[in-house]
Design a protein around this motif. Structure first.
Motif, mmCIF file in Angstrom:
data_model
loop_
_atom_site.group_PDB
_atom_site.id
_atom_site.type_symbol
_atom_site.label_atom_id
_atom_site.label_comp_id
_atom_site.label_asym_id
_atom_site.label_seq_id
_atom_site.Cartn_x
_atom_site.Cartn_y
_atom_site.Cartn_z
ATOM 1 N N VAL A 192 73.179 -62.925 -23.799
ATOM 2 C CA VAL A 192 72.986 -64.236 -23.165
ATOM 3 C C VAL A 192 73.265 -65.359 -24.168
ATOM 4 N N THR A 193 72.703 -65.241 -25.363
ATOM 5 C CA THR A 193 72.823 -66.346 -26.322
ATOM 6 C C THR A 193 74.196 -66.385 -26.988
ATOM 7 N N GLU A 194 74.783 -65.222 -27.233
ATOM 8 C CA GLU A 194 76.034 -65.201 -28.007
ATOM 9 C C GLU A 194 77.285 -65.071 -27.141
ATOM 10 N N GLN A 195 77.157 -64.451 -25.993
ATOM 11 C CA GLN A 195 78.333 -64.252 -25.134
ATOM 12 C C GLN A 195 78.314 -65.148 -23.895
ATOM 13 N N GLY A 196 77.231 -65.894 -23.711
ATOM 14 C CA GLY A 196 77.159 -66.787 -22.564
ATOM 15 C C GLY A 196 76.953 -66.085 -21.231
ATOM 16 N N ILE A 197 76.383 -64.877 -21.282
ATOM 17 C CA ILE A 197 76.091 -64.148 -20.049
ATOM 18 C C ILE A 197 75.033 -64.910 -19.258
ATOM 19 N N GLY A 198 75.272 -65.109 -17.955
ATOM 20 C CA GLY A 198 74.352 -65.932 -17.185
ATOM 21 C C GLY A 198 73.722 -65.258 -15.987
ATOM 22 N N ASN A 199 74.148 -64.042 -15.663
ATOM 23 C CA ASN A 199 73.526 -63.343 -14.532
ATOM 24 C C ASN A 199 73.736 -61.832 -14.679
ATOM 25 N N ILE A 200 73.098 -61.099 -13.795
ATOM 26 C CA ILE A 200 73.089 -59.639 -13.929
ATOM 27 C C ILE A 200 74.502 -59.058 -13.766
ATOM 28 N N ARG A 201 75.307 -59.645 -12.931
ATOM 29 C CA ARG A 201 76.670 -59.128 -12.733
ATOM 30 C C ARG A 201 77.504 -59.269 -14.012
ATOM 31 N N GLU A 202 77.385 -60.432 -14.636
ATOM 32 C CA GLU A 202 78.096 -60.637 -15.905
ATOM 33 C C GLU A 202 77.579 -59.688 -16.977
ATOM 34 N N LEU A 203 76.259 -59.483 -16.969
ATOM 35 C CA LEU A 203 75.676 -58.578 -17.964
ATOM 36 C C LEU A 203 76.225 -57.164 -17.793
ATOM 37 N N ILE A 237 64.790 -61.027 -18.051
ATOM 38 C CA ILE A 237 65.090 -61.365 -19.446
ATOM 39 C C ILE A 237 66.191 -62.418 -19.499
ATOM 40 N N ILE A 238 67.226 -62.247 -18.707
ATOM 41 C CA ILE A 238 68.306 -63.253 -18.663
ATOM 42 C C ILE A 238 67.712 -64.616 -18.295
ATOM 43 N N ASP A 239 66.911 -64.645 -17.247
ATOM 44 C CA ASP A 239 66.333 -65.914 -16.788
ATOM 45 C C ASP A 239 65.443 -66.534 -17.856
ATOM 46 N N ASP A 240 64.634 -65.712 -18.530
ATOM 47 C CA ASP A 240 63.734 -66.229 -19.573
ATOM 48 C C ASP A 240 64.528 -66.855 -20.713
ATOM 49 N N VAL A 241 65.600 -66.193 -21.128
ATOM 50 C CA VAL A 241 66.394 -66.717 -22.249
ATOM 51 C C VAL A 241 67.052 -68.025 -21.836
ATOM 52 N N ILE A 242 67.575 -68.093 -20.628
ATOM 53 C CA ILE A 242 68.255 -69.306 -20.164
ATOM 54 C C ILE A 242 67.261 -70.471 -20.080
ATOM 55 N N VAL A 243 66.056 -70.211 -19.598
ATOM 56 C CA VAL A 243 65.038 -71.258 -19.495
ATOM 57 C C VAL A 243 64.655 -71.778 -20.877
ATOM 58 N N ASP A 244 64.590 -70.860 -21.859
ATOM 59 C CA ASP A 244 64.190 -71.244 -23.214
ATOM 60 C C ASP A 244 65.274 -72.030 -23.948
ATOM 61 N N GLU A 245 66.509 -71.934 -23.518
ATOM 62 C CA GLU A 245 67.609 -72.578 -24.246
ATOM 63 C C GLU A 245 67.591 -74.097 -24.061
#
Ligand code: FES
Length: 57
Positions: A18-29, A49-57
């Motif tokens: 999420v932080t280094e590759q810019g992944i934003g949802n489960i499909r991208e992951l 986890i994706i949602d938590d990281v995005i909220v924290d950014e």
């Protein structure tokens, strides 16, 4: 901590995606890391986890 036991994917790997590759949802992951294609039990946790990281950014 392992999120996906079937493919050995950890929360750290997901956070880095999420932080280094810019992944934003489960499909991208799932295009970036292999997870969730066997039992599927990890999908909700991975999504959280994706949602938590995005909220924290
Ligand atoms: Fe991820 Fe089974 S724990 S597919």
């Amino acid at each position: 901590m392992f999120v996906c036991m079937c493919y050995g994917v950890t929360d750290k790997m997901i956070k880095e995606a999420v932080t280094e590759q810019g992944i934003g949802n489960i499909r991208e992951l799932q295009q970036h890391l292999t997870l969730g294609e066997q039992c599927g039990k990890c999908i909700n946790m991975a999504r959280n986890i994706i949602d938590d990281v995005i909220v924290d950014e």
